[in-house]
Design an enzyme around this catalytic site. Sequence first.
Site, mmCIF file in Angstrom:
data_model
loop_
_atom_site.group_PDB
_atom_site.id
_atom_site.type_symbol
_atom_site.label_atom_id
_atom_site.label_comp_id
_atom_site.label_asym_id
_atom_site.label_seq_id
_atom_site.Cartn_x
_atom_site.Cartn_y
_atom_site.Cartn_z
ATOM 1 N N GLU A 230 -0.595 10.721 -6.894
ATOM 2 C CA GLU A 230 1.238 10.322 -7.606
ATOM 3 C C GLU A 230 1.420 9.418 -6.839
ATOM 4 O O GLU A 230 1.935 8.206 -7.286
ATOM 5 C CB GLU A 230 1.691 11.138 -6.055
ATOM 6 C CG GLU A 230 1.985 12.436 -6.665
ATOM 7 C CD GLU A 230 2.750 12.954 -7.710
ATOM 8 O OE1 GLU A 230 3.575 12.337 -8.089
ATOM 9 O OE2 GLU A 230 3.020 14.033 -7.732
ATOM 10 N N ARG A 234 3.308 6.144 -9.409
ATOM 11 C CA ARG A 234 4.797 6.386 -9.117
ATOM 12 C C ARG A 234 5.194 4.709 -7.867
ATOM 13 O O ARG A 234 6.197 3.374 -8.539
ATOM 14 C CB ARG A 234 4.942 7.069 -7.848
ATOM 15 C CG ARG A 234 5.426 8.696 -8.768
ATOM 16 C CD ARG A 234 6.169 9.129 -8.213
ATOM 17 N NE ARG A 234 5.986 10.852 -7.677
ATOM 18 C CZ ARG A 234 6.953 11.764 -7.491
ATOM 19 N NH1 ARG A 234 8.400 11.266 -6.866
ATOM 20 N NH2 ARG A 234 7.153 13.075 -7.848
ATOM 21 N N ASP A 361 -2.304 17.342 -18.343
ATOM 22 C CA ASP A 361 -0.917 16.654 -19.273
ATOM 23 C C ASP A 361 -1.303 15.009 -19.411
ATOM 24 O O ASP A 361 -1.369 14.347 -20.243
ATOM 25 C CB ASP A 361 0.533 17.549 -18.861
ATOM 26 C CG ASP A 361 0.394 16.900 -16.616
ATOM 27 O OD1 ASP A 361 -0.658 16.547 -16.552
ATOM 28 O OD2 ASP A 361 1.239 17.486 -16.971
ATOM 29 N N GLU A 494 11.061 14.878 -18.887
ATOM 30 C CA GLU A 494 9.713 15.348 -20.571
ATOM 31 C C GLU A 494 10.621 15.864 -21.476
ATOM 32 O O GLU A 494 10.141 15.622 -22.516
ATOM 33 C CB GLU A 494 8.718 16.145 -19.901
ATOM 34 C CG GLU A 494 7.229 15.915 -18.755
ATOM 35 C CD GLU A 494 7.876 16.225 -17.183
ATOM 36 O OE1 GLU A 494 6.892 15.547 -17.018
ATOM 37 O OE2 GLU A 494 9.149 16.452 -16.800
#
Length: 593
Positions: A230, A234, A361, A494
């Site tokens: 993360e 980010r 993903d 998404e």
Amino acid sequence: INAEYGRCLMIQLMQHQRRNRKGIFRPATSKLILWLLSCFFLFSMLTVFIISHTLDKGGNEKQLYTTRHQKQQQQQQQQQQQQSQQQQQQQQTQVQETSEEIEEIILPTEKRNAEEEKSYSDLLFHYRKNKHAYVNESEVIEDQETKQKRLAVKKAFKLAYESYEKYAFGHDELRPLSKRSHNEFGHFGLTIIDSLDTMLIMGLEDHFLRARKLIENLDWNKDTLVSVFETNIRLVGGLLGAYDLTKDDLFLNKAKALVDRLLPAFHTEGLPASKINLANGALVYLSWIGFGNVILSEAGSLQLEFSYLSHHLKDPVYGEKSLKVFEMVNNANPKGVYSAFVNRADGRNNSPLKTISSFGDSFYEYLLKVWLLLGKSKDWIKEMYYAAADDVIENYIFKSKPNGLTMVLEKNNGKPTSRMDQMVCFSGAMFGLGAINSNDIEYQKKHLNVAEEITKTCYETHRRTVTGLGPESWVVNDEHDFNPSNFGYLLRPEPLESIFYMWRLTNDTKYRDWGWKIFQSIEKHCKSTHGYSGVKDVTNPNSEKDDVQQSWFLAETLKYLYLLFCPDDILPLDKYVFTTEAHPLSIIQNPLF
């Protein structure tokens, strides 16, 4: 009046007598006149009393008459008041929101002297001359409807970000309903960093410059445990996206300083740890995924940012360490879809679950995008991607009943589950991007068709709910194609990511229509006076909101919506690669490693 007039005459006469001792009348005559005036005065007072009493009586009779109709009139007035109050409340709310929006716009605006203005102009010089970075509204030629939709998305971003500035500036995220902060990512101002390149793309220079001031003083030396994954996608990604558009070394240097604190996660020759303490380098592995394992998507979603950093710092260490993850997974397993959890020592498949959704993903997304970012220079990475994409099409895609929607399902112990979620909706964009970068025409058609079908399915999950918002996850159902299983909506990007890509790849106007409908649903059900929140039940038009304005809403959701209504030469797909958090990085033609 008569009484007052008589009283005045009597007083004047007496005063006249006092002034003229001799008098103008005889004494007897004067007494008679005084007696008559006194009688006249008393008579006048009596008349006034009678008239007043009569008026009061008439007023009482009138009041009694009015009372007979009062209830009926009050009922009519109450009905009218209820209708007008509703209209007034709506108008007052609109006025209040407008006033607050104006206040939020005006309050942060700063006056700068000539020296400061020159300094800021120098900082933004590269950005302003980059015709691909933002829309010049005075020069672009387009229909007014498209422009108005783009500006509506920009307005939504301003409300979201200015509310964050007002109530949570410097903290990670905003809670719009309770007007307070929300910190789960180290308290480094996550929303600011995640939103930097969105501000630039939208031409919000003042917002960007205010954000830059906070970043100047950021210190990563904090005794806090953070997710390596993360923090990278980010914070590191946000800083590098801002650097790419401005070439401001502040962002590159801050990104380097942060990545230097993440590097100890690669403490062995194996895959990186899941969490790290930024102050002392202490590592944490997740016990719930099995001893000795790491999550595939977490280990495989550092490579874009680390490779970009290596190239621009002319230091290969970052890129080489991150690409080692791809090499280990590639060498330890047959090509195709890998396990959701892999062994951290050698990259072997170590779980019965295989998926390109959660846990998998962005690993596959980064295979394709790292190959593109590095100028298509590493064919072994390309081969990993296309092998996995073919495996998905052959073994993980199923058709629903009765309408034949394309479902991308997980497999557990080799058997397909019935579950699909919003996270896998990124794959429409991935398959589309992979299709146009293939040299095989038949391959292009096949993969582009899959991209279109997945995007349609994800849009249908929105369209079929009463709110127009898609559930977090759903299960295949033979009677209705699917049923929601997790009813929440978390402002996820998404589906809009795939809609944006499909618009760019096909220019089919239905994708703009789909994106606009989703945006309207967000405005209707997620918006509040001070920002945007997710909803807890997409099947309930009056659902409670979750009171969290996710940073990805500004970094991704609104960015993809805005770009959907921009000219195609704004961040074109042949010049930029978007990270998994939608931060744009310029494609490198001659990578240094």
